[in-house]
Design an enzyme around this catalytic site. Sequence first.
Site, PDB file in Angstrom:
ATOM      1  N   SER A   1       0.857  -1.186   0.000  1.00 36.27           N
ATOM      2  CA  SER A   1       0.000   0.000   0.000  1.00 36.27           C
ATOM      3  C   SER A   1       0.891   1.233   0.000  1.00 36.27           C
ATOM      4  O   SER A   1       2.041   1.180   0.459  1.00 36.27           O
ATOM      5  CB  SER A   1      -0.881   0.005   1.253  1.00 36.27           C
ATOM      6  OG  SER A   1      -1.541   1.241   1.427  1.00 36.27           O
TER       7      SER A   1
ATOM      8  N   TYR B   1      -2.634  -0.804  10.714  1.00 38.98           N
ATOM      9  CA  TYR B   1      -2.572  -1.261   9.320  1.00 38.98           C
ATOM     10  C   TYR B   1      -1.298  -0.777   8.636  1.00 38.98           C
ATOM     11  O   TYR B   1      -0.587  -1.559   7.999  1.00 38.98           O
ATOM     12  CB  TYR B   1      -3.802  -0.760   8.569  1.00 38.98           C
ATOM     13  CG  TYR B   1      -3.739  -0.981   7.072  1.00 38.98           C
ATOM     14  CD1 TYR B   1      -3.957  -2.248   6.532  1.00 38.98           C
ATOM     15  CD2 TYR B   1      -3.474   0.081   6.203  1.00 38.98           C
ATOM     16  CE1 TYR B   1      -3.903  -2.441   5.158  1.00 38.98           C
ATOM     17  CE2 TYR B   1      -3.423  -0.119   4.837  1.00 38.98           C
ATOM     18  CZ  TYR B   1      -3.630  -1.378   4.323  1.00 38.98           C
ATOM     19  OH  TYR B   1      -3.572  -1.570   2.963  1.00 38.98           O
TER      20      TYR B   1
END
Length: 326
Positions: free
Chosen positions: A178, A191
Site C-alpha cells: 500500500s 494497518y
Amino acid sequence: MTLSPTPTPVASVPSAGPASGAIDGAASTARPASQLPAPTTATGQVVLITGATAGIGRTTALHLARAGYRVIATGRRVAELEALRAEAPAIMTTTLDVTSADSIAAAVAEVDRLTVGHGVDVLVNNAGFGLLGPLTEISDAELRRQYDTNVFGLMAVTRAVVPAMRARGRGRIVNVSSMGGKLTIPFMGAYNSTKYALESLSDALRLELAAFGVDVVLIEPGAIHTNFGDTAIAPIGQFAASPYAAALARAERLRARMESTAVGPEVVARAIHKAISRRRPAARYVAPWYGRLLLAVLAVTPTRLQDAAFRRLSYLSPTQLRDARA
C-alpha cells in the site's frame, strides 16, 4: 510490453499424485485436475491469488484469467469463490485461510493436484484487511490479528511455495502492499505498520531469492474503491468513550475525503499484470501511477508540516477536538 518466457505447459508435468481437497473442514471448491482449462495465450502460467473473494483480489483473478493465465483464486468464503467461478468458469478455486498452517498445507496439496504436480509459477499475496482506531486504544489481540493476516500469514504462504520455485529456477512473488507502507495516517497506524513491515520483508526476499530466479515485486495501491473502507470503519463504535471520540465521529467525512481521489480495483489489477508479465519487473509499482507524485512531495516536505496537515485532515488539531466536543 515484453512477456516472460513461456513456462513448461502444466499438463506435461508428471503427476504428484492425489491430494486432499478438504481445507479447514470445508469441501474444496476447486475443479478436478482433468478439468484444467487450456491456456488461451502463450502465457499459461499458474497464478495463485490469496484474498480473491472481493476487491483487488477478485478483480485481479478475472483480469488475469482473461489474459490467459491459469488462475487459482483462494479465500475463506466458499460462497464468494463459487460466485467467482460461476462468473469465470476458467478460474480454479480453493479455500485458504492464510492464518492457518493446516489450511495452507492443504491448499498447497490441492494446487499440486490441480496442476498435476507443476505447482505455482506466480504467487500474488493479496489477503489482508485494515484495522482502524487509535493505537493506544487497540487491544493486543486486535493488533496481533492484524499482523497474523497481513504479515505472518503472507510469509507462511510464501514459505510454502518458494521451495518449488527455487527448485524450478524461476518464479515470481507479487506482494500487494500500500502507499500506506510509505506514509502513516492517523487511526490507521496498526494497518500502516503491517505495510511498512511488508515493504522491508519484500526488499529482503527480493535480494535473497534473485539468485534462484525468483523475482519479488511490490504493488503499492493508493485509495481504491473496494469494501476495504467498510471493513476498516465498522468497529470504530468501540472507541465512543475514548479521548478520540470527537475525531472518530467524523470518520465518515474523513473517508469521503480519501475516496474522492479513489480509483477502481482494475487499476491495481493492471499493475499486477504488468508485474507478472515484465521480463525484468520493477521492484515497486504504485497504482495509480500518479500516487508517486504524492510520495515525491512528502519526501521533501518537513515532517512538522506533514504532521500538521495529517492532524488537520483527521480532525486531531486541539481546536477541532475542542469544537467537536462543544
